[in-house]
Design an enzyme around this catalytic site. Structure first.
Site, short mmCIF file in Angstrom:
data_model
loop_
_atom_site.label_atom_id
_atom_site.label_comp_id
_atom_site.label_asym_id
_atom_site.label_seq_id
_atom_site.Cartn_x
_atom_site.Cartn_y
_atom_site.Cartn_z
N ASP A 1 2.48 -3.89 -10.16
CA ASP A 1 3.05 -2.69 -9.53
C ASP A 1 2.81 -2.78 -8.02
O ASP A 1 2.10 -3.67 -7.56
CB ASP A 1 2.35 -1.47 -10.13
N GLU B 1 5.95 -3.94 -3.32
CA GLU B 1 7.05 -3.92 -2.33
C GLU B 1 6.66 -4.60 -1.01
O GLU B 1 7.53 -5.20 -0.41
CB GLU B 1 7.48 -2.47 -2.09
N ASP C 1 9.51 4.94 -10.13
CA ASP C 1 8.99 6.26 -10.46
C ASP C 1 10.11 7.30 -10.52
O ASP C 1 10.32 8.07 -9.58
CB ASP C 1 7.92 6.65 -9.44
#
Lengths: 547, 989
Positions: free
Chosen positions: B564, B567, B640
């Site tokens: 996770d 980015e 999300d």
């Protein structure tokens, strides 16, 4: 239009209650597998009758005609029973295979107790702990040993152990019930005694009130004879009122500060650290800074102020003492009066005294800081004595009333069907988990304390029993809820449900946060242990009949 | 900007509080009230996306400059692109046309290469001829699966002396039948691709090509002053305007030591009304215009991997992943481009009805003007490296794109089953109880997940010993049921010298650096953190080793990984990510590698899992960030999302866009991550998720528990049925995934991909195909119990649950009671199912199959079945079976596809798997008898008559909760044919 394939579960084995023991059995199985793998001596019955309970075999008897599904939904050849293809809507044609999604497979488990497992567990390549005889895996994917002898042995041992602890628990419970009964009787007796005392106390108060009234009347007459209302008194009253309202204001502001500090404190404690919200983070940092300084300031400044006030106060008292005259009724507010106000009052008093003196009424002048002579209403000796005596009578009455209320409130508490929980009222228990220590004071409140910074959070106060909807349900007295704990950041008020399970010992067994800010606690206690020969044998099943 | 204001205001209030507190004046109260008010009004803002946290084009100076360049070009009718091919510089050799370009406004020189590649693909590369320092050109090493060979199959069109035009252009035919023509116009520089003489893609058609050359800060001024004197400044991007050498956003400054270095190019798709792709955006499948047209956006689509908190729908804002791949489609023809650049990229789209290049005539539009789509690609740095895929069908495009960037890795079988996740399952007991909840409720599940709270202080690769005292035991007890565990492993490392991962990486010097050489520090879950530099090959190798079973304490082979925050998400950074002037391996600035950072973590983790055990097993790694080529490494999800109907609706176009851009293995959090779904939404989400490739329920830590059985009946049954249906269909899903693995076809396919000639389908995004046989239309509106479904070509379909035939063309009304969403079996398809639903997919591996045959109007149907061991790479050595199953002339036959494979060892392992049931829908006559036999068998006597039912209302044991309402259904009982053998089932009428 839709089939509902849910099935009746095996009554022999309620899987929902199986978890703790299931894990225990998995462990057991592993041990046994490691020891001596005993290959299942499975097929004494024919394939056709596989997975059928002995008591049900008559339903599958071979006849010349076709066989009818047990729900009557279809007529199939006898050979179609257990042919590994699902023909019946109710799955009854495949008791011994996994072909029907809604079937049940019966394990004989000789040496232990029989069990049903769902069809989807048959021949899935995994030994079902419920089928200790290994009969669920005959398809060759895996060899499952027959452990029933050992499992049965362990099971019986386990049952004996349960029975033992249950008996021991039940014995203690009977003591609790006895205690509860005695307590109830004691309280009843206390109550009766107190009620008589209360009557007497009330009478006393009434009498003394009358005495006081008489004394006051006497005093009033005296004053009315000698004095007239005057300007200064009014001014004084006004001043007092003003001071009082300012004090209220200050208190209010203190309260507001406390409220805000609490909001910030909650924000700090409860904010979700996982929101990477810089604004919240910086607000908390600001609060920390503020708090540090605020507390420093309080530490440094407040005592000084107090000292000042104290010394002033002392001075006053000294002065008054010198005059050997009873001080005016001392309201706590006056203690904090700034000296300015004092001087105004003094000035007013002096003016008043001057007037009094000038008209020859020296006896009625008021005492000032330096000089106090006159009678102030409510200060004459008779009144003072009468008031003191009334006060003490009233206190006595209140005391008795409090005791009565206390007993009544305890009476109103529901200690269970036979008062078996009375013994535990107010008893506190602790349970340490990794991060927190949980404590529960029964019938009172429950808290969570951090093991890191020792901050404490109220998780709720006793609300009621919730084991079942109806009080008549035996399960009713097996579960309590504690509510209205400290509100969560971004969430509800904290609450905790405690479930009681039988054990000879009182202890908290486990605590978990089932939902955000909703806690579940399991507590072991003899208070829920029964051994069957109770007057209320209702709670027999509190210890689950596992296996 | 607002949050900072609010913050500072809150601070001011605290200061005020401080200053007045001792005097206890009334003011305090007022201040406190104000303070409180501010706090109160602030708190609700936590629930919304903070648009102001993210840049608009105007706030990103290179985007602003290039948009302005385009605006100036369009506003000036006399504008022409200043870039021309330098005379006599052009050379065609070995499939590469190379040459030099000159910017006639400043005489700066560039080199270009036009590669003609195998399979109707072309590649254009443009760089400065002699840049001050190298420009970033390494992304190709990360994104591409392979370098495609140049084709030798081309011919240059001879210069026609009569055609003046032909003197100033180079034309080359290439491709298999040489039906593809590329024309390079020299002045101005413009490239046209034509298929069958019709232009498909043109580059620099509108002259927006702009290449900001590297310069020093002082030089630049002088140079540009000179050049702007001598040339008209029309259309010139002012490279030195404000923001070129430093720019500040939300109080965070990008030092930009290299100054302006952007590149931009306009790419036109003449005659194409629809373009797709460039994920990830919460936008429509058919992309919208971005220059303020009605119904469109005024901001370009942005490609910049970002952690956007509670993202907004119908928005071109950047999200977690970036794939600069765009596909254009019109009736009969598809084309696509890949703009291979890993820096921040913006894409403007406009659609114009026009008749440029005689297109109306070419496309037989007559007097109606065709719509053309013009796009403008703007990247902050790097070079031009553009691939053009010339189709001409969608199938060709996916093959071409896949051959370059890689096909979907064949997933482990379990990973396409159901996943149960939550932030967070709090401890071992919690996991045990959830695991057990599935069993008692007869809901299968393959994977339970642990989010960040399972670690010690968010230090990945660790287990909180209080919560998870024995992780191996936990995994082993899951493994007994064939279940797996996934743990989260993020790229940010807590800066704690007692944390071995951080300590080792610091010592190995593989962390991302500040410009001054210090390790970069930012804020993330664990607090102050540093980030591994995955662009460094040594870092990737070291990272992979951390997954060795003896290195990752508490891990077993049943543990898989979730990456996770890659980015990367940096809470304290600009736009919640890493500052652009941070330094990576080989001194490249972060701005160059931003979009490729996440995939490098994903790749390194996947490789680590492959290498962790002696028998190489396929990895399963879920990533949030993604880039070109992610399909080679694992799955992604849409980040999300929120528990709202609109987010459920958005999941379809988002996953379709991601799918056609290469990543088939993708899903959206079932139930919605933020917030509490009501039960109807949750049921609908499960029903939808069961028909999306990656099927995982997930929930935020602040939400209420929502495991499938917590809502009581009938809801648990609805959810149970949705999940069980997924398990029944796993053989089909796996077969479709295998197809994606070898053809590049998306697993879920938009309507236009399946019906490329039906213009009605081009904008449809709320229904799609799983493979080519199941048409799915999710219900995404509260209270809805029926819907329209669009059917093309007047084909026949069958309701998947009731077998009811559905005929027609256009919008057909279908039922959608709460028990199901519309799923239609396309007539002419055969689908393999497993109807004995067990606790996990592993426990169903050797179970018999049911074949569902939906006959088309010609009385035929076809399908396939792929099976292997589901976990190793042995399939690459032929350990698999791939069956071609056909119904024709009243015979159902299964034969092996004529490709390598079918190893005996594997066959042995599945030798007992049989077909236990065949359901044939759509027969018009009553069968008299049914025969079955193995083709290669001499056991003639096994040619026996089978039991069957015809028109029976209840198809017993189908595992589906619906019963058929079609009375023309043939159910053949237990033909006992083995799946690995060739066989025939014959129906006699």
């Amino acid at each position: 239009m839709f089939e509902n394939h849910r099935k009746e579960r095996g009554k022999l084995l309620d899987i929902k209650n199986f978890l703790p023991l299931g894990i225990y059995f998995l462990f057991l199985l592993t041990c046994l597998l490691a020891a001596e793998a005993k290959v299942s001596n499975s097929n004494t019955t024919t394939n056709r009758l596989r997975g059928i309970a002995k008591s049900k075999i008559y339903l599958y008897e071979h006849t010349d005609s076709d066989w009818v599904c047990l729900d009557g939904s279809a007529r199939i050849p006898y050979d179609a029973i257990n042919d590994d293809f699902c023909d019946c809507k109710d799955g009854s044609d495949e008791p011994g295979t996994s072909a029907c999604s809604n079937g049940r497979f019966y394990c004989e488990n000789e040496g232990h107790i029989p069990a049903y497992v769902e069809s989807f567990r048959v021949n899935d390549g995994k030994c079902e702990p419920e089928c200790c005889d290994g009969s669920d895996e005959y398809g060759g994917k895996i060899q499952c040993p027959n452990n029933c002898e050992q499992v049965g042995f362990e099971h019986r041992k386990h049952l004996r152990e349960i029975a033992r602890t249950q008996a021991e628990g039940a014995r203690i419970r009977r003591e609790y019930i006895e205690y509860g009964k005695e307590l109830r009787l004691e309280r009843q007796a206390d109550l009766e005694r107190l009620q008589i005392e209360l009557l007497a106390a009330k009478e006393r108060v009434k009498e003394r009130k009358e005495v006081l009234e008489q004394a006051e009347e006497e005093e009033r007459r005296q004053i009315q004879l000698t004095t007239k209302p005057n300007v200064a008194r009014k001014a004084l009253k006004k001043c007092k009122e003003r001071v009082e309202s300012l004090h209220e204001r200050i208190d209010k502001l203190h309260e507001n500060i406390d409220t805000l500090l609490k909001i910030f404190k909650d924000l700090k404690n409860d904010h979700n650290q996982n929101y990477h919200d810089m604004a919240v983070k910086s607000a908390i940092a600001g609060y920390d800074d503020f708090l540090k300084e605020y507390e420093n300031e309080r530490d440094e400044n407040l005592p000084d102020e107090l000292d000042e006030e104290d010394s002033q106060d002392n001075n006053d008292q000294d002065n008054e003492a010198e005059e050997d005259i009873a001080p005016p009724i001392h309201s706590p507010l006056e203690k904090d009066e700034p000296s300015l106000l004092e001087s105004i009052i003094d000035t007013a008093k002096i003016t008043y005294n001057d007037i009094m003196e000038s008209i020859g009424l020296d006896a009625f002048t008021l005492s000032t800081r330096t000089e106090q002579k006159s009678v102030v209403p409510g200060t004459s000796k008779g009144v003072l004595v009468a008031r003191d005596s009334l006060n003490s009578a009233e206190n006595e009455q209140r005391e008795i009333e409090n005791q009565i209320n206390d007993i009544n409130s305890k009476f109103s508490k529901d200690y269970g069907r036979s008062d078996e929980f009375a013994k535990l009222d107010g008893e506190c228990f602790e349970h340490v988990t990794g991060e927190y220590t949980y404590s529960l004071c029964l019938f009172d409140s429950t808290t969570q304390k951090s093991n890191k910074d020792y901050s404490s959070t109220n998780l709720g106060n006793f609300e009621r029993w919730i084991g079942a909807e109806s009080q008549d349900d035996p399960a009713y007295y097996t579960k309590q809820i504690y509510e209205h704990g400290i509100k969560c950041w971004n969430g509800p008020e904290r609450s905790l449900k405690v479930t009681f399970e039988c054990s000879p010992e009182n202890k908290i067994f486990a605590v978990s946060e089932t939902e955000k800010c909703e806690y579940a606690m399991t507590m072991k206690t003899p208070a829920v242990c029964t051994d069957g020969d109770e007057d209320d044998n209702s709670q027999k099943n509190v210890v689950h009949e596992e296996l | 900007n607002q949050p900072l204001e609010t913050t500072s205001l809150a601070k001011v209030e605290i200061m005020a509080l401080k200053s007045t507190i001792t005097s206890l004046s009334l003011q305090i109260f007022i201040y406190l009230c104000i303070g409180l008010l501010i706090i109160m009004t602030y708190i609700p803002q936590i629930g919304t996306v903070k648009q102001h946290d993210f840049k608009t084009c105007d706030q990103s100076s290179f985007c602003r400059r290039n948009r302005a360049y385009a605006d100036r070009a369009l506003a000036d009718p006399t504008f022409f692109s200043p870039y021309v091919v330098k005379e006599n510089s052009v050379l065609l050799k070995d499939g590469v046309l190379s040459g030099e370009l000159i910017n006639t406004q400043n005489q700066h020189l560039f080199v270009f290469e036009l590669h003609l590649l195998e399979g109707s693909i072309s590649r254009l590369r443009i760089n400065e001829k002699s840049p001050l320092k190298p420009r970033y050109d390494e992304v190709k090493n990360f994104a591409l699966a392979r370098e495609l060979p140049n084709t030798m199959n081309y011919t240059e069109k001879p210069i026609n002396p009569k055609d003046h035009d032909s003197l100033t252009k180079t034309s080359i035919y290439f491709g298999n039948k040489k039906q593809t023509l590329v024309v390079v116009h020299h002045s101005p520089f413009r490239i046209e691709f034509l298929v069958n003489d019709i232009p498909i893609v043109t580059l620099n058609d509108r002259g927006f090509f702009n290449f900001e050359y590297l310069r020093t800060k002082n030089q630049a001024k002088v140079n540009d002053d000179q050049t702007s004197d001598e040339s008209n400044s029309k259309g010139t991007a002012d490279q030195d305007e404000d923001g070129s050498w430093e720019e500040t956003f939300n109080g965070k400054t990008d030092s930009k030591p290299n100054g302006p270095e952007s590149i931009a190019l306009d790419i036109s798709f003449p005659g194409f009304g629809h373009v797709y792709g460039i994920p990830e955006h919460a936008s429509s499948l058919s992309l919208k215009e971005t220059r303020g047209a009605e119904g469109g956006y005024s901001e370009p689509y942005r490609l910049y991997n970002l952690d956007v908190f509670e993202y907004e729908l119908d928005n071109p804002m950047a999200l977690y992943g970036s794939i600069p791949f765009m596909m254009a489609h019109r009736k009969g023809v598809s084309a696509a481009v890949l703009w291979l650049n890993s820096a921040e990229t913006w894409v403007d789209i406009v659609k114009i009805k026009e008749d440029k290049h005689g297109l109306s005539m070419l496309l037989n539009f007559g007097k109606n003007l065709p719509t053309s789509t013009h796009t403008h690609w703007i990247s902050e740095s790097g070079i031009v490296d553009l691939f053009v895929f010339l189709g001409p069908t969608p199938v060709d495009i996916f093959r071409q794109y896949g051959s370059l960037t890689g096909y979907t890795a064949l997933p482990q079988y379990f990973s396409i089953a159901y996943h149960q996740c939550r932030w967070n399952y709090i401890n071992q007991q919690d996991i045990d109880e959830v695991d057990y909840g599935f069993d008692t409720n007869e809901i299968p599940v393959d994977v339970l997940w642990l989010d960040i709270e399972h670690t010690v202080g968010k230090k990945y690769f660790t287990w909180d010993p209080e919560k998870f005292p024995d992780p191996e035991k936990m995994q082993n007890s899951l493994a007994v049921k064939g279940r797996k565990l996934v743990t989260i492993i993020d790229p940010h490392l807590k800066r704690d010298d007692d944390y071995y991962i951080y300590k080792e990486s610091k010592e190995l010097d593989i962390l991302v650096k500040e410009p001054n050489g210090d390790d970069f520090a930012g804020w993330c879950w664990p607090g102050s953190s540093s980030w591994i530099d995955y662009t460094n090959p040594a870092a990737r190798e070291w990272w992979g080793l951390q997954f060795k079973l003896d290195k990752y304490q508490g891990s077993t082979e049943n543990l898989f990984v979730w990456n996770d925050m890659n980015e990367p998400s940096v809470f304290s950074g600009p736009e919640i990510t890493m500052p652009k002037d941070i330094i990576h391996h080989n001194s490249w600035e972060h701005r160059n590698v931003h979009n490729v950072y996440g995939i490098l973590l994903h790749a390194a983790t996947a490789q680590g899992l492959i290498n962790r055990s002696t028998i190489r097993k396929r990895p399963f790694v879920l990533s949030r960030a993604f880039y070109v080529g992610t399909q080679r490494y694992g799955a992604i999800w849409t980040g999300d999302n929120m528990a709202q109907w609109s987010h459920l609706a958005a999941s379809s176009p988002m996953l379709l866009s991601i799918g056609i851009s290469g990543i088939s293995f993708a899903g959206a959090d079932v139930g919605g991550f933020f917030g509490n779904p009501d039960i109807e939404l949750l049921v609908r989400w499960y029903q939808t998720g069961a028909f999306q490739p990656f099927f995982r329920a997930h929930a935020h830590i602040d939400t209420k528990r929502r495991e499938p059985w917590l809502f009581g009946e009938p809801h648990t049954t609805h959810i149970r049925n949705a999940i069980r249906e997924r398990y029944a269909l796993l053989p089909h899903w796996y077969t479709v995934f295998q197809h994606a693995n070898v053809t590049g076809m998306p697993v879920i396919r938009p309507m236009f991909v399946v019906f490329p000639d039906d213009e009605e389908t081009f904008e449809i995004e709320d229904q799609y195909f799983v493979g080519d046989s199941l048409l799915v239309k999710p219900i995404v509106t509260e209270g809805q119990t029926s819907t329209d479904i669009y059917l093309s070509n007047n084909e026949i379909y069958y309701d998947y649950f009731t077998f009811e035939p559905i005929r027609g063309s256009g919008r057909i009304k279908v039922d959608a009671p709460i028990e199901k969403i519309p799923v239609l079996l396309r007539g002419g398809s055969i689908i393999p199912r497993k109807q004995r639903i067990r606790q996990s997919s592993a426990l169903m591996r050797l179970d018999p199959l049911t074949l569902l045959v939906g006959i088309d109007q010609k009385g035929e149907a076809k399908g396939s079945l792929y099976m292997d061991d589901g976990e190793t790479y042995n399939y690459q050595n032929g350990d698999y079976i791939h069956r071609n199953i056909i119904y024709s002339y009243n015979k159902l036959t299964s034969t092996s596809f004529p490709i390598n494979g079918d190893n005996t060892n594997f066959k042995k392992s599945i030798k007992d798997i049989r077909v236990e049931r065949v359901i044939i829908i759509g027969l018009s006559r009553t069968p008299k008898k049914v025969l079955a036999y193995h083709d290669d068998s001499d056991e003639i006597n096994n040619n026996q008559e089978l039991t069957f039912t015809w028109g029976q209302k209840d198809v017993v044991g189908t595992g589906v909760t619906f019963t058929n309402t079609n009375d023309k259904v043939l159910v053949i009982k237990d033909p006992k044919v083995l799946i690995w053998r060739d066989w025939t089932i014959e129906i006699v009428f």
